[in-house]
Scaffold this motif. Sequence first.
Motif, PDB file in Angstrom:
ATOM      1  N   UNK A 255       0.835  -1.193   0.000  1.00  0.00           N
ATOM      2  CA  UNK A 255       0.000   0.000   0.000  1.00  0.00           C
ATOM      3  C   UNK A 255       0.874   1.250   0.000  1.00  0.00           C
ATOM      4  N   UNK A 256       1.966   1.224   0.790  1.00  0.00           N
ATOM      5  CA  UNK A 256       2.886   2.365   0.802  1.00  0.00           C
ATOM      6  C   UNK A 256       3.498   2.559  -0.572  1.00  0.00           C
TER       7      UNK A 256
ATOM      8  N   UNK B  26       2.273   1.726  -3.397  1.00  0.00           N
ATOM      9  CA  UNK B  26       1.264   2.229  -4.309  1.00  0.00           C
ATOM     10  C   UNK B  26       1.054   3.729  -4.134  1.00  0.00           C
ATOM     11  N   UNK B  27       1.040   4.189  -2.870  1.00  0.00           N
ATOM     12  CA  UNK B  27       0.832   5.618  -2.656  1.00  0.00           C
ATOM     13  C   UNK B  27       2.025   6.421  -3.160  1.00  0.00           C
TER      14      UNK B  27
ATOM     15  N   UNK C 230       1.500   6.793  -6.768  1.00  0.00           N
ATOM     16  CA  UNK C 230       0.525   7.846  -7.073  1.00  0.00           C
ATOM     17  C   UNK C 230       1.185   9.211  -6.973  1.00  0.00           C
TER      18      UNK C 230
ATOM     19  N   UNK D 108      -4.270   2.956 -10.827  1.00  0.00           N
ATOM     20  CA  UNK D 108      -3.727   2.735  -9.492  1.00  0.00           C
ATOM     21  C   UNK D 108      -4.822   2.349  -8.502  1.00  0.00           C
TER      22      UNK D 108
ATOM     23  N   UNK E  20      -4.837  -0.855  -6.131  1.00  0.00           N
ATOM     24  CA  UNK E  20      -5.170  -0.797  -4.706  1.00  0.00           C
ATOM     25  C   UNK E  20      -6.264  -1.808  -4.381  1.00  0.00           C
TER      26      UNK E  20
END
Lengths: 182, 354
Positions: free
Chosen positions: A27-28, A30-31, A34, A65, A69
């Motif tokens: 998740x980190x 992915x952010x 982004x 994205x 997620x």
Amino acid sequence: MTDTLFVLFAVVSVGGAVGVVTGRSPVASLLFMVATLASLAGIYVLFEAHFLAAIQVLIYAGAIMVLFLFVIMLLNLGHDYRADLKFGSWSLLSVVVVGLTASVLVQGITGSEADDFGGHLADPAAAAAIDLAVAEKGAVGAIADPLFTDYVVAFEVIGLLLLVAIVAAVVLAKPRGGSEGA
Amino acid sequence: MGEMQELTTFWFVTIAAVKVVAVFTVVMVVVAYMTLAERRVSASIQDRLGPNRVGPFGLLQPIADGIKNIIKEETMPGTAAKFYFVLGPALAIMPALVTIAVIPFAAPLPTPVGTVDMVVADVPIGVLYILALSSLAVYGVVLSGWASNNKYAFLGGLRASAQMISYEVALGLSLIAVLLLVGNVTLTEAVWRQQQLGLWFVFPLSLAFIFFLISALAETNRLPFDMPEAESELITGYHTEYSAMKFSMFFIAEYAHVVTASALLATLFLGGWDIPFWTGDDMYRHESGWIRGFDEAGAPIPATPSVLITLLTLAAFSVKTGFFLLLYIWIRWTLPRFRYDQVMHLGWKVLLPC
């Protein structure tokens, strides 16, 4: 002002790209991704490529994205993955690949052909032509016009390529006969 | 007459800052009073009174709610992913507040230092800017649902991401007809085109209008599409674990989305700040000045910006936006909630041509 903003966006996008690789959880990562995509969009705006910036945010940051997620969360991959990593002979290969890529990049940035992409960047006439096209046709029309006239074949071929990929994904995901299927 | 005095850089920056603060303040006040309007209108629909004790007609109720939410204790679930738990509401509220920036809200205002556009940022990509930034709104919802580490919140977050992606497609497609008629994507040009046609797009493009209205309802997660927070199945979905100001930030985000969607509906389909049956307010930036239109020979007719026209058009825009705000509330308290599979069916198989 433009230079300050460029440095800001450049730092965020490069830092984000490093974060994607080093992030502690998917998740980190992915952010960070982004953030990288969004600051790239900022750089496009500084180059007055407004349409490209909007599409960058709309398609990549806002749709693709989010699907990533979605998959990460649905498969419950949100935990720390480092225990899953195995270092072996593959890490040697990745060092070689990174080194080769870096040398190509350094060659491209510092080499003799680096400073003008075939003269397009430095050419004031080309820049003026772009400005005129944007003023006449709007930010979208300036891209759409050449895309659907001069480059229509390449455009259609890319569309076909994506269709092939989608069909392939459907074929791969389909259950193969047997008792489990249908 | 009609000549345009360009702003100097100093005044441009100063006026831009003033516009940012003014529009932000107005949106926040409208959001605060939307919560009151929602409660009063729902009360009247259900034949009861609603909050009427704090101030005359309950007008100070939003302030009381705000103070209550600020001084309440903030709870943090022990098993939550703390960083993302705090990040979630911030990510939810940011896109909701910045999308309003490209909507023109009145005719240009003449000032001693030059004529000022009544829009915070007239970017060349106009409506695409709104679509792009509102597509980021889903992160706040999904992340807070996931970070809460609660199955109801998580399911709410997943539903939100699926729903918002699905309806973004329908939302974008329903805009195509409008953008084709306008010939550009900027909202100032959308208003101008409707003034020139003397016809609001809601009449020739009523099907696109209905599709856009439905998709906008789904995008803002309002009833009858409030799947992500369906109380009867998910407690309240993604914000189950949130309390105090973080909780109300989700509500501010939701209402700010509703305000933006209403303003966008008014601009694209009801002529924006155009006053109907009157061409005196038509105004558009053309080459070196403001014009009202073209005469038969194709020569531009100059227009004169005035404070009165700005105020009148601002009033027209407020009335149209207010109509959609009321419509949103009205729909919420009239229609029952869809089932989740019905929402997906509608989004993918009915709103999209297939």
